[in-house]
Design an enzyme around this catalytic site. Structure first.
Site, short mmCIF file in Angstrom:
data_model
loop_
_atom_site.label_atom_id
_atom_site.label_comp_id
_atom_site.label_asym_id
_atom_site.label_seq_id
_atom_site.Cartn_x
_atom_site.Cartn_y
_atom_site.Cartn_z
N GLY A 166 0.71 -1.07 -0.07
CA GLY A 166 0.02 -0.05 0.14
C GLY A 166 0.86 1.08 0.08
N GLY A 167 0.21 2.34 0.13
CA GLY A 167 0.76 3.61 0.30
C GLY A 167 1.99 3.79 1.08
N MET A 168 1.51 3.27 2.35
CA MET A 168 2.84 3.58 3.47
C MET A 168 3.61 2.38 3.54
SD MET A 168 0.62 4.90 6.66
CE MET A 168 1.86 4.72 7.65
N GLY A 169 3.45 1.28 2.87
CA GLY A 169 4.45 0.17 3.06
C GLY A 169 3.89 -1.26 2.35
N LYS A 211 3.93 -5.68 8.78
CA LYS A 211 3.53 -4.68 8.07
C LYS A 211 4.86 -3.57 8.15
CE LYS A 211 0.63 -0.78 6.59
NZ LYS A 211 -0.64 -0.08 6.82
N ASP A 221 -10.82 3.81 5.09
CA ASP A 221 -10.52 3.06 3.88
C ASP A 221 -11.12 1.68 3.76
OD1 ASP A 221 -9.19 2.75 1.30
OD2 ASP A 221 -7.60 1.94 2.00
#
Length: 577
Positions: free
Chosen positions: A26-29, A45, A139
């Site tokens: 995803g956008g963060m990791g 994560k 989300d």
């Protein structure tokens, strides 16, 4: 979720965890499948390498870890470990062995009616718990719903925000966090407008629509076209039938004030008078799902129907359908739906369990506006209490939840059959409590014990973030009645106690009877006095418990109180005792 092989640049280990596959990105990791030293599978994560040096992203990751720890594990992947300060910050959660809802629908097509109702209940259960922990997910989408054995689980709090925090709309295209097809209309508006838990309810409607039909209710040929339809058109619910269609329509209302809360949604899913067959089919042979729904509901909600031959669950009393906001008895005429949600989007913040949000409004000297007017205890007899709205013995996690702040200086803990609230170096602290939206007129009865000198037990009612609410502080020699708004605590009436409350002594029963613009305060069933609610613009409907440092006591900087068994009832009509 089906793991993919590791890529050449992926790390082989993180801390004591061996990485064995990829679960998603995803956008963060990136999320990896990993093994512990004991051989157990977990999900790890990891923040992207280019973001790790960024202090802002580390702050967000710490926030995600804190939020993930707040959410009950029965509805999401349980947090097992975390190291936000590592060179590559990571979060370790239980590995949920199940496909995503998106994978199931893509591979097999829309769900059958019973399975669809099960997923609708499971996701509503998760949202009830998530919102109850003080979190807005932001989300929710089919990829973030895992169809785990027992009950669906909602995952990925990467862009979640605390309820009442700084979550806002997302106007700028480059900052369009979330998936457009499941984003509520208010998320495309003013970036300064606070986002609320109602946005997750809108997403629930989109998720259920997708699960039942394989398409979204506002599908366009581009994200921009989809956003335009969300803002201007009614949802296309063709293909979605049965009892879910009406609930999905409510959830997709343009105005967040017209949507049900997660709790109301769950109540109607599992106990709506027109849905017994659908509920029975959805819960048949699924004790874990039934147990999760019962756990997410409080005593103000309707309990799930027992399976054939199964005794009713003992998790607290069942209340009449008419006592649940937005629901009516089967033989009652529908006169419109009442959600008890505020109408203004800009001010709408679905407040939840209060300790998650610990608000400190300035220093003690700035908070108290004065002792107010002292009055004698001559009031009318107390009216009878009415039907029960909620009750909690306050001896374990139930409606109120235990919590200790990271610095260890503020806490709500259950010990000795009581809820103990403690502060050290702070003027006040609230415990995480129920998100129930209660009527304006009500009766509150709770056991109070002052554990330390300088401690006042605080009872907030008509509370709502960020405005505040009415406040009663029970101190050793006086009871102060007033308001708590923004950075100011004002006192409209001081009720002296002829018999001071003994510090460390037995509990006393404090009663608050709110009717119209007057609150009557009682001690052990004897009225102490009345106080006007005043002209303050207070629009909330929640009840909170906490501790307050007594301004008139030498500043020790610490205070502790204890509460036991609380009941909130409708006033004015006799009820069960």
């Amino acid at each position: 979720m089906r793991p993919e092989p590791l890529r050449p640049h992926d790390p082989a280990r993180l801390g004591s965890y061996e990485l064995v596959g990829r679960l998603g990105e995803g956008g963060m990791g990136t999320v990896y499948l990993a093994r512990t030293a004991a051989g157990a599978q977990v999900a790890v994560k990891v923040v992207r390498a280019d973001l790790s040096p960024d202090d802002e992203f580390r702050r967000r990751f710490r926030s995600e870890v804190a939020r993930a720890r707040q959410v009950p594990p029965f509805c999401t992947a349980e947090v097992l470990d975390a190291d936000p300060d590592a060179e590559h910050p990571y979060l370790v959660v239980e590995y949920v062995d199940g496909p995503t809802l998106a994978q199931v629908v893509d591979d097999r097509g829309p769900l059958t009616a019973a399975n669809l109702h099960s997923v609708a209940i499971g996701v509503a259960t998760a949202l009830t718990a998530i919102h109850g922990a003080g979190v807005i997910h932001r989300d929710l989408k089919p990829r973030n719903v895992l169809l785990a054995p027992g009950t669906p689980k909602v995952i990925d709090f990467g862009i979640a925000r605390a309820v009442g925090g700084t979550a806002t709309g997302n106007t700028a295209p480059e900052f369009m966090m979330g998936t457009v097809a499941y984003m509520a209309p208010e998320r495309f508006g003013d970036a300064e407008v606070p986002l609320t838990a109602a946005a997750d309810i809108f997403a629930w409607g989109g998720v259920v629509m997708y699960a039942g039909t394989g398409r979204t209710p506002f599908g366009g040929d581009s994200p921009l076209a989809t956003a335009g339809r969300i803002l201007t058109q009614q949802p296309d619910l063709s293909g979605l039938g049965g009892p879910l269609r009406e609930l999905v329509s409510y959830a997709l209302s343009k105005d967040p004030a017209d949507r049900p809360s997660a709790r109301e949604l769950l109540d109607m899913l599992v106990a709506g008078p027109s849905r017994p067959a659908a509920t029975a089919a959805a819960l048949a042979g699924q004790p874990d799902l039934r147990a999760a729904a019962n756990q997410a509901q409080s005593v103000t909600g309707l309990l799930t129907a027992p399976a054939p031959g199964e005794p009713p669950t003992p998790e607290g009393p069942t209340v009449p359908v008419s006592a649940v906001p937005g629901m009516v008895e089967p033989d009652q005429e529908r006169r419109g739906r009442r959600w008890f949600l505020p109408a203004a989007i800009a001010l709408l913040v679905m407040a939840v369990i209060a300790g998650t949000m610990m608000l400190v409004f300035g220093s003690p000297a700035d908070q108290v506006a004065g002792p107010g007017t002292t009055v004698p205890a001559t009031v009318s007899p107390l009216p009878p209490a009415g039907p029960l709205l909620l009750a909690d013995d306050l001896d374990r996690n139930r409606l109120w939840l235990a919590k200790t702040e990271p610095d260890g200086k503020s806490s709500c803990v259950f010990t000795g059959g009581e809820l103990h609230v403690r502060i050290d170096g702070k003027p006040l602290y609230k415990c995480r409590g129920p998100q129930d939206t209660l009527p304006d007129d009500l009766s509150i009865d709770v056991g109070v014990r002052l554990v330390s000198d300088g401690a006042c037990a605080a009872i907030w009612y008509h509370f709502k973030l960020p405005r505040g609410g009415h406040l009663v502080r029970v101190c050793q020699d006086n009871v102060f009645v007033g308001t708590h708004q923004s950075a100011e605590v004002s006192v409209t009436r001081t009720l002296p106690l002829d018999n001071p409350i003994q510090v460390g002594g037995p509990p006393v029963r404090i009663g608050l009877h709110v009717a119209g613009d007057v609150v009557t305060v009682s001690r052990d069933g004897v009225a102490l006095g009345e106080a006007p609610l005043g002209d303050a613009e207070i629009t909330g409907n929640r009840v909170l418990l906490g501790v307050f440092l007594d301004r008139d006591t030498p500043d020790s900087g610490s205070a502790e109180v204890a509460f036991d068994h609380i009941e909130v009832r409708e006033p004015g009509r006799p009820g069960p005792r």
